[in-house]
Design an enzyme around this catalytic site. Structure first.
Site, short mmCIF file in Angstrom:
data_model
loop_
_atom_site.label_atom_id
_atom_site.label_comp_id
_atom_site.label_asym_id
_atom_site.label_seq_id
_atom_site.Cartn_x
_atom_site.Cartn_y
_atom_site.Cartn_z
N CYS B 64 -25.50 19.38 -17.83
CA CYS B 64 -24.86 18.15 -17.35
C CYS B 64 -23.34 18.35 -17.29
CB CYS B 64 -25.24 16.96 -18.22
SG CYS B 64 -24.27 16.81 -19.71
N HIS B 65 -22.74 17.39 -16.65
CA HIS B 65 -21.30 17.40 -16.43
C HIS B 65 -20.49 17.60 -17.72
CE1 HIS B 65 -18.48 16.40 -13.34
NE2 HIS B 65 -17.81 15.61 -14.14
#
Lengths: 370, 108
Positions: B64-65
């Site tokens: 994820c980011h």
């Protein structure tokens, strides 16, 4: 039937954290999905059923990944058209860079259209066009061997690391992939330069500012209320990006020397396989990062057109109320707003807004049945 | 001692004070060297990670980011805790172990 939000959690973590609004759900997403399904059909001859995505209380759910695989592998076109990808191997990265260049040029053209200068009917047509434009480029940037290679190379590297390196924490493989230039890092650095008055706001906005901050058009893009953010960040001591890059590079080198000392050399051709996997993963790591950056850039022209359209609908309390109208209501307002029961629509909008506020405060379940 | 578990996203162990940030309006409460506790991080938030000591999020996975950016900044990160923003309070002293995906509350 089981539906899951896991793909969103795992790979983005932030996309669709806010629920979709009525406008997103009834107009933007159906048009965008239809466009993407059409492209998949025309490029690969593969059909994906429309009901493979579910939206509940504004949150997107998918069928389990295995269901999509099963659906695709039983279509003969998968076998006849897929090999075309193999011929892209040698120029996949170059192909991606070329796509990015074309995307940025076209985006620039789209952004030059001033919604204020269009008649309401033309503005609505423009809105539909930019929704399709965004969907087309999300598909194009995802479609191709560059996507396969970045997933494949990292998965192989991860597996080989666990197999060949004596490390109690196999997730340390990720330290081999840090310290390379990428757009997300570059954008953060540029933002801090704006905060320190080392870069102009205009330059920052044109290069990095108009990225989406969620799946819903209701949410502002990064560059909106820039001044407010700059003031806030001015109160925080700025980071030293050169030092951050140096530290990341040092950590990567440290991991490399750890590997040299802890390699299970008894595996035949292990070192050679590992080095090849590492080189490929490093080549495509920027694709992984940069693709996410570009994906988020097509939202702004859509949001801008929506807000302009909202400002022309005379019965809305504020332009952003358009995000709580359905596709049919927006269409009717554009064609002939006199025929609309404005009081009734205002009540509906208020009720949808209230529900949306309730949904956004609740954490949606990861898995649902039904 | 309260212990929270999540997904190990960026290796390293550190201690510091938490700052629970739920929206960009709360950014002004953040001080360099705080541990950022949030539901998720989107592109609007990542400049904050450059000055954070560690990051803890409710949602997310290893790709994820927040995880990717934390690794670049070399700060420990634990993502996907489900409820860190509910359990942790601002100003608490915590220990974040980004290798094991564990968060220990050191002072209530």
């Amino acid at each position: 039937m089981r539906w899951t939000r896991e793909p969103l959690y795992k790979t983005s973590g932030w996309f669709n954290q806010e629920p979709l609004t009525t406008f997103d759900e009834t107009l933007r997403f159906p048009i965008a999905l239809e466009e993407i399904y059409r492209l998949i059909r025309s490029d690969y001859g593969i059909s994906i059923r429309k009901e493979e995505i579910k939206i509940q209380n504004g949150y997107i759910y998918f069928r389990p990944f295995s269901d999509y695989i099963l659906q695709i592998i039983f279509q003969p076109q998968f076998y006849t058209r897929l090999p075309k990808l193999i011929f892209q191997t040698n120029y996949a990265k170059e192909n991606f860079n070329q796509l990015v260049k074309e995307f940025l040029e076209e985006l620039d053209g789209v952004c030059k259209t001033d919604p204020e200068s269009l008649t309401t009917e033309k503005l609505y047509d423009h809105l539909l066009k930019v929704i399709c434009f965004d969907a087309l480029w999300v598909f194009k940037l995802a479609d191709g061997l560059h996507t396969v290679l970045h997933y494949f190379s990292e998965s192989v590297l991860k597996s080989l690391y666990a197999l060949l390196i004596k490390d109690p924490n196999p997730s340390n493989y990720s330290n081999l992939l840090i310290g390379f230039p990428n757009k997300l890092f570059e954008a953060d650095k540029a933002f801090w330069q704006v905060v320190q008055d080392k870069l102009s706001r205009e330059e920052y906005l044109s290069r990095y500012g108009y990225r989406a901050t969620d799946a819903t058009l209701f949410k502002e893009v990064v560059g909106e209320d820039l001044e407010e953010k700059i003031e806030i960040f001015k109160k925080i001591a700025a980071p030293n990006f050169d030092k951050l890059t140096r530290v990341a590079t040092e950590r990567r080198k440290k991991r490399e020397s750890f590997i040299d000392k802890n390699f299970r050399n008894w595996v035949p051709f292990g070192r050679s396989f590992f080095n090849k996997a590492l080189a490929l993963a490093r080549e495509y790591i920027t694709v992984r990062e940069d693709r996410r950056f570009y994906y988020t850039m097509g939202t702004y022209p859509i949001r801008r057109a929506c807000l302009e359209l909202g400002s022309r609908v005379d019965f809305l309390n504020e332009p952003s109320d358009i995000f709580f109208m359905t596709k049919n209501e927006v269409g009717a307002a554009v064609r002939d707003s006199k025929a609309i029961n404005k009081e009734e629509i205002r009540e509906r909008i208020a009720s949808r807004k209230t529900n949306w506020q309730i949904w956004r405060k609740k954490t949606p379940p990861t898995v649902i049945e039904g | 001692m309260t212990i929270l578990k999540g997904i190990p996203a960026s290796v390293g162990k550190t201690r510091g004070k938490t700052r629970v940030i739920l929206s960009p309006k709360d950014f002004s409460e953040f001080k360099g060297g705080d541990i950022l506790v949030t539901k998720s991080t989107n592109p609007e938030w990542t400049p904050l990670l450059a000055v954070a000591k560690a990051v803890v999020t409710d949602t997310g996975g290893a790709l994820c980011h927040a995880a990717i950016i934390s690794r670049e900044y070399g700060i420990p990160a634990v993502v996907g805790t489900q409820n860190a923003t509910e359990v942790l309070k601002g100003g608490q002293e915590i220990e974040v172990d980004g290798s094991k995906g564990m968060i220990r509350v050191l002072s209530e």
